[in-house]
Design a protein around this motif. Structure first.
Motif: not given
Ligand code: SF4
Ligand code: SF4
Ligand code: SF4
Ligand code: SF4
Ligand code: SF4
Ligand code: SF4
Ligand code: SF4
Ligand code: SF4
Lengths: 184, 788, 788, 184
Positions: C524-534, C551-555
């Motif tokens: 699920m951190s991939d959602v964060g990866r995408m959000a971060y990128e954009f 999104i919170a699970f991405y660091k």
């Protein structure tokens, strides 16, 4: 190409695809079913309206049913109004609607045959309206883990555990006779 | 916009919200009938999901849900398909039993929504035409005019406008229950069932609204036991005249067709123009004028469209074949879609002038037009029919008899048609015989075929199997013509006064209702055969919808329709047609009115008590021999909640759920005797709440049996047993095994079979029951003297 | 019952009925905001099914429905199962395409019903607590407070009580559309789609009501860009304290837990007692106090229940695992069902005193209790947690790490677990490795497993595969703890003023919304990866529901949560969490408000024009990477109707339908230039309305691409293309093939890739488009100068 | 007894039962598929993300894909972000999302390969996420009557016209190699 419904061991009614678990329909069905029936501790035969309607070379299906039951000293549940045929033949069938018997078969403490301890561990179906039988078999498949089902009709019944394939009357007669013979 | 005069109105939803705080206060708002002290408010006005849950759980502990899964999979969300075989849980945690209950709820939501949407849509139309102050008046013989609304909502609507509030409530409840179907919501099968029962109840309320609104505004018979006879069957139309064909359930546009004829000086239907209908819309047209013609039930749609007889087809809503537009196009019949809920992709021409639309249709510029203004539909339909009729005589999609052999000639006898036929009709043999010159087997299928067309879809040779059946049955098809009674609508209070006591005492052996769709296992005339038999035996027989039509297709030995033989009252040995599907609640209403008028129970917001009353005392039984639709599912479930058992035909098991009792579990078949508080075993009375019969014979035996009730007097029980035993002996060949449970004292034993039964009972070791006559109830709170 | 003071109110349904007659008159009734001349009424206030059909058909002729049937059969009525393979029709005449569209409509009805029922139920509770006159006030920076309601209904509600009418309307429309699903109703796929779009729109209205009612009464952040951060993850709770766990979406009972703590002197959540939640209820608890804890999305339910950490579980509604009660019983956690729509068969103890209920729960006399009074739930939950905590420390259903090998030992490597796993995770290999002592492969599944439990259901050896995965990931499970921003709610008018122009001109390259459920193809951190990128690229990034959690699970490389890195505004390069699923309309509302505030378009009853505006000018794109539920289907469909494209993850194809353009059909991608009336080809802008991506890389490329709009200025287009080309090159390795269509003039070309692109274009024979800058619309009536 | 999912030719994912029409999975699949491919007038290979992720004895699936395409001079549509792998290998694949290509394949006037007249009459799938591919195959089964589909993955795909059975990597490699060999 892929084709709709390769004939013999696909559900008789085109759309009657229940799910991943579908009946086995082995080549030597009569022998195997006879073995299963003989091995069963408390088998039961359930028959429906077609036993009074279908004839194979002049012999009514009900007479096959009685032969089968007699071979194995197995009770018959006569659904719908078929009791009448059994009374005429002096066979002591038990009259019960299909859903009534299927409902009770879900109960591992139920037996039609007072001489044998519950549960019924094998149930054979014969001569019941196809889709009606199919739904009844579905109930047993899902909710009666303590029993197996065999269908002796000329249709492949996916919801049974074991089914004859789809056959024409000629072959059906042979299958039934072979089964009766194998019952010993 | 005109500001309405008179006191303010509040939405019922607001009332409900406030009523939570003010439960025991009387509500006195605006013009709604609430202010009247017609009855004290009962415990559950406008019940939400939870309010009747206890009642549901109570009777579900006797009539346990029985499931026959129709699919082992679930495909409702993107986790799926989940395999739920034999107790495996899906990705959301659900198991097969709960899943079946969920699908049952879904079907009931769809059913209830369909009637509610229909009622709402028709109401909006009628409010524009008749105004909101149009009074709800069902004539001098009906004082208790909307029993379901009174019972469920606890209010007494007085005007057309008041009905708005009832539908608000229905819509809210439907949405609440539909929400429970969502992935990851309700998780228990009993709770799903309770919600399904809730939807069934709401459905009866909505249908009651739908039928009452059209009865009062369109001047339908108001419970007339002598409603006129009218014609049914393809042979009842004069094919030399232009013909408009309406298909569906929402009669508004068809009424406008008739009104347009009248206004345009074209006389009554059948004079210059034939006005015919298929399905319930046809019933409702004949309630408006019995000069309109009924072609038949849903199973007649394909054959009649293909016959090319119709010069224009008006689709309103429900029970429309979804290939209607394509089939009509083949025979060059233009189509009008008159309802938002069934637009069929047709261009919305509502805003065009009538003439412009007619031109487009007649010139075949379009397959059809959507016209969302019923009045305009009326004009366009009539004018189109007039102009089409001379143009299109020659088009039909059914071969002539002499073309059958050739059409059948490519048949390879592969049996795919038969294996795709819902009823396994021997189409393969019949087509093959026709190929070899014998069309008799095809002709024999005419009466059994339900007209679904699946045989044709499966045929690799593209043989139009269904059309061949109709072609082979051509003579029948073209000439068949029967008599049906026009839908009478509600039951009169006066009738209830007459039959209330004998029903509760059992002296009228039962009320049998033939209802539901055209998915019949046997020729539809079998419904008539059953109805005839029970009317003959002195039961009160009622009917609605496609089943009311099917009854007309039966002829007795003297060639008479059952409707010609029996009177149309809600009376011993009579046979009534209540009307279209939305007339179904008149039957449940009759049961409610028995409690109200005969037994003087309060109705207002008092659902539980009345359902308890009906279950234990009103020997009524529904028979939905060809039940097919989601509506039929919710209607049946609504009957169940109010305490009326239902028998369905063999396909009914595909609804996935029955309510079956197990009478050997004696505890579950005990009720309280309200006079003493004692628990009394009442035997299988009734044994099941929904049962499936495999054959007509079984169905008849069970119909008699399911009319037995604990409240039967000895005389009543004797009469009921006479019928039950007689039918059982006739069809099964002996005495029924459950007699020892049903015979409470010797006085219960039918005189005709006295000796035989006594002997039988003796052999079974039967003993008279200690308490043959009780005041039965399942509700502890109704016990008058508490048990010590 | 108190009679309300003030002028009379009329139900909106009555108004609608009358408005048919009085279309162009202004409505001035009672207290509803209608009387205000805030804006002239637009053409479609309270639209029914047919009113926006023309708009739907218009854009569906560009974005044609693409169907991926999920089942070849239909099993909805007793004629079935019908085989619809490859165009065969069912017994009702339906074909596979129409059937898929029908199921899409059904899903959207269920989705919309779920939010509407939720809004209604919560509203009834809030009306009792706060009164109907409670004002709708979203603070000084939000003047346009319910854009969807204004746009769709054409009214401006002012008080909590006014919201009743909006829900009346939603309920009516849902029932109308659900009725169309019935067998033999609607028969055309485009009409089913139009109804599905209608349901999507209604869903956004209902969600807006649901979120606004809780924001105003519970004092949630009112569009606060600086909403506080809070904790998420199993590691964020102090396991030594008693813990109440809420699961679901309807926050009322959880609010009462917190209020009870305060009233009882137990302080804030986290002090004496941990108050934690799963799914959207958790978001909404933290909007009430950020001392509440979020465990995680739906995929964390099974693992957290099995961990046995919760001392009591409160189920409200939606996104509840239907085996929750059984799983909780295994670890001896008592359950409270707090909602009619999800009763779980538990006994209704609402009327018992708190202490009595607590006793029953603590003594395990019952698996749980249904309590339909939120306040009582609050008390019972807290008291039960306090009493359970010392008792049940030792219960959990997840093995210890050292028990894994033994638990895995019966594995036969039959692969049935894997074949039943929705994501084909290599559970067979992992369990087999564990059997041989290596738990690393199991641990590696921890992040990918969506916690559905299907592997366990399939295992013939009854190996608790999911539990083994969690056990192997134990350290992570117990310690993981991230930062998430508390749901901010609506977007401020002031923000719209700041970003409106740059969005429409394209200078902010897009608005990206991460929404929907936990059926993720990748960790699920991939959602964060995408959000971060954009966010990093200067897009405005928004999020709701499970995706906002994911999104919170991405660091990032510095170990920071995206929420810590980016501001929480609706501003260039910021990342906001709007809140729970019902906060989704704040995102569509932001698009509407751009048209309203920046472009000064009228909103009132003016849906078509605003949707046209958004589709052509607001570069927004939704991403539902793990969309699973029917709610997600209706939410996405609602975004589509208002003109916002959506990308779903690969399982999204199981929704059965996409809306795909084919840009080579140039005619379909032409719009009018409103200034001249000329038809102008605008290229793939946007190319699709719902698209499915297979990989994260593909999803990111398409996100950038679907933000491109005809209204982009050359500068704006250049910025958007910079991002698109950059991502495309990075992931696909070359320049995108559709550049010739997207580059209108040289000035559109990203500076960074100028030479490369020029060369590429030249090779393709590219010519500058004649009209780079237009005033695009699909509505003929908006053309200011008619074409000659 | 009836059993859930006899392994080789039942849908790879347990619940993935579409209806009466399910893929053929003949014993001599490689030879038959090669014959079908050779006979096809305008075949197309569609590959998905696994071509960059799956290795069979150290050889990436993408290399199998290229070999297959080269043998038959067949275009490849590279879905998702797989184009990159083809560029690295200098194979001129066409990049298109799975749903984009499947959408167009419903159109009998569409061809990826400008050298050959439309329609594509045979479409081969390789390396696409199982359920995603399954849904795409479903679209083609229902709405592209002018073409047949073959799947070359290691999963039995019911929605294809022809599918390999469910196999482990070892056997899959053999099947792929036999197929390539049979392509000539
Ligand atoms: S439930 Fe119906 S639609 Fe779903 S998989 Fe089963 S047969 Fe197909
Ligand atoms: S609703 Fe539940 S059982 Fe059905 S597909 Fe979704 S997860 Fe599976
Ligand atoms: S149209 Fe008649 S014969 Fe044909 S499948 Fe239907 S019921 Fe059977
Ligand atoms: S499917 Fe067609 S060819 Fe086959 S038996 Fe029936 S009519 Fe004959
Ligand atoms: S709704 Fe139509 S397609 Fe579905 S089962 Fe009923 S008749 Fe068949
Ligand atoms: S299903 Fe069970 S036995 Fe089979 S591989 Fe998976 S864990 Fe092992
Ligand atoms: S719980 Fe995890 S591993 Fe098991 S089936 Fe579900 S996603 Fe696959
Ligand atoms: S995003 Fe989906 S799973 Fe998550 S809470 Fe919302 S609806 Fe449920």
């Amino acid at each position: 190409m892929a084709s709709i419904l390769p004939s013999r061991t696909s559900p008789y009614e085109t759309g009657n695809i229940p799910g991943p678990q579908m009946a086995l329909s082995p080549d030597k069905a009569p022998t195997i079913y006879a073995a299963l029936t003989k091995r069963a501790k408390n088998p039961l035969l359930i028959v429906g309206k077609y036993v009074l309607e279908f004839e194979l070379d002049g012999k009514l299906l009900i007479d096959y049913a009685i032969e089968i039951a007699r071979k194995r000293d197995m009770p018959i549940v006569a659904t719908a109004h078929t009791l009448k045929g059994f009374l005429e033949r002096n066979f002591p069938a038990v009259s019960m609607g299909l859903v009534d018997i299927v409902n009770r078969l879900q109960d591992p403490n139920f037996t039609v045959d007072p001489r044998k301890p519950p549960p019924h561990d094998l149930v054979l179906f014969l001569g019941i309206t196809y889709q009606f039988a199919s739904q009844g078999l579905s109930t047993l498949k899902h909710f009666a883990p303590h029993l197996k089902t065999i269908t002796l009709c000329k249709w492949y019944h996916p919801n049974a555990d074991w089914s004859f394939p789809n056959v024409k009357n000629e072959e059906w007669k042979q299958l039934l006779e072979a089964f009766i013979k194998a019952l010993g | 916009m005109e500001i309405r005069k008179g006191p303010a109105r509040f939405s019922l939803k607001e009332l409900r919200t406030n009523m939570i705080q003010a439960k025991d206060l009387e509500v006195t708002i605006g013009r709604l009938a609430m202010e009247e002290e017609w009855e004290p408010q009962g415990p559950t006005p406008f019940p939400g999901i939870k309010d009747l849950r206890a009642w549901d759980f109570k009777f579900l502990s006797r009539y346990k849900p029985f499931y026959a899964p129709f699919c082992d999979l679930c495909c409702l969300c993107t986790y799926g398909k989940c395999d739920l075989t034999a107790g495996r849980r899906g990705a959301c945690g659900i198991d097969i039993k709960t899943q079946q209950a969920r699908i049952v709820l879904l079907a009931c939501c769809i059913g209830a929504a369909t009637h509610t949407a229909h009622a709402r849509h028709l109401l909006e139309h009628l409010l524009l035409k008749y105004g909101e102050d149009y009074p709800i008046n069902l004539g001098p013989e009906i004082e208790c005019e909307m029993p379901h609304v009174r019972l469920v909502c606890g209010i007494k609507p007085k005007t057309l406008g008041d009905l708005t509030y009832i539908l608000d409530y229905c819509e809210e409840q439907i949405v609440q229950c539909l929400a429970a179907v969502h992935t990851g919501q309700e998780g228990n099968y009993l709770d799903f069932e309770s919600k399904a029962l809730h939807m069934g109840m709401i459905d009866h309320v909505a249908m009651e609204v739908a039928d009452v609104e059209q009865i009062i505004t369109y001047g339908y018979p108001k419970g007339d036991p002598n409603a006129p006879l009218t014609e049914i069957g393809c042979g009842c139309v004069d094919v030399t005249k232009p013909l408009t064909l309406s298909i569906g359930h929402n009669v508004a546009p068809s009424i406008e067709i008739i009104d347009y004829l009248r206004k345009a000086g074209l006389g009554e239907p059948g004079q210059a123009i034939e006005v015919a209908g298929l399905c319930c819309t046809a019933h409702d047209m004949t309630r408006y004028t019995n000069q309109a013609k009924i072609i038949g039930p849903m199973s007649y749609e394909l054959r009649f469209i293909r016959s090319g007889i119709a010069d224009v087809i008006v689709l309103d809503e429900q029970c429309i074949r979804t290939d209607a537009v394509e089939e009509a196009w083949r025979v060059k019949t233009p189509v009008i879609a008159a309802n938002e809920r069934a637009c069929y992709g047709l261009p919305d021409l509502t805003e065009l002038p009538v003439e412009a639309i007619v031109n487009k249709l007649v010139r075949r510029e379009i397959k059809g037009a959507a016209i969302f203004d019923p009045e305009k539909v009326g004009a366009v339909a009539v004018l189109t029919a007039l102009r089409m009729q001379p143009l299109r005589k020659k088009y039909k999609a059914i071969p002539d008899i002499d073309q059958i052999k050739q059409a059948a000639s490519p048949c390879t006898f592969c049996s795919k048609c038969r294996r795709n036929c819902p009823w396994d009709l021997p189409t393969d043999e019949a087509v093959n015989a026709a190929k070899h010159g014998n069309i008799e087997p095809l002709a024999q299928l005419y009466d059994r075929c339900i007209g679904c067309g699946r045989c044709e879809e499966a045929c690799p040779q593209h043989i139009p199997v269904h059309s061949l059946i109709v072609a082979a049955g051509e003579r029948k098809f073209k000439t068949e013509k029967f008599k049906v009674r026009v839908g009478r609508g509600p039951i009169l209070d006066t009738e209830i006064r007459e039959v209330g006591a004998p029903i509760v005492l059992g002296e009228i052996p039962g009320v049998v209702a033939y209802v539901g769709c055209a998915n019949w296992p046997t020729p539809m005339s079998d419904v008539g055969r059953m109805a005839y038999e029970f009317a003959r035996r002195g039961y009160i027989v009622t009917s609605t919808g496609c089943s009311a039509m099917a009854i007309a297709f039966y002829k007795d030995e003297e060639g008479r329709s059952p409707y010609e033989v029996f009177g149309g009252g809600f009376l011993r040995g009579e046979l009534s047609n209540e009307g279209s599907c939305v007339a179904n609640p008149h039957i449940s209403d009759a049961c409610i009115k028995i409690a109200y008028i005969y037994a003087r129970r309060n109705l207002r917001g008092n659902y539980e008590e009345i359902a308890d009353y009906i279950l234990n005392r009103v020997g009524a039984c529904g028979v939905a021999w060809g039940a097919m639709s989601q509506k039929a599912a919710s209607i049946a479930t609504g009957f169940n909640r109010i305490g009326v058992p239902v028998i369905v035909g063999p396909q009914g098991l595909k609804y996935r759920r029955l309510y079956l009792g197990r009478v050997e579990d004696e505890e579950s078949f005990k009720v309280y005797d309200a006079r003493t508080g004692e628990r009394v075993f009442v035997g299988p009375a009734p044994e099941h709440l929904v049962y499936v019969a495999e054959t007509v014979e079984e169905c008849m035996v069970w119909t008699a049996k399911l009319c037995i009730r604990p409240s039967d007097t000895t005389k009543g029980r004797m009469i009921k047993l006479t019928n039950y035993v007689d039918l059982y002996k006739k069809f099964y060949g002996k005495l029924p095994e459950d007699l020892p449970m049903l015979v409470r004292t010797e006085a219960d034993i039918p005189v005709t079979f006295k000796d035989e039964i006594m002997e039988f009972l003796k052999a079974k070791g039967w003993q008279p029951h200690p308490m043959p006559s009780i005041d039965p109830t399942m509700l502890e709170r109704l016990i008058r003297v508490k048990r010590v």
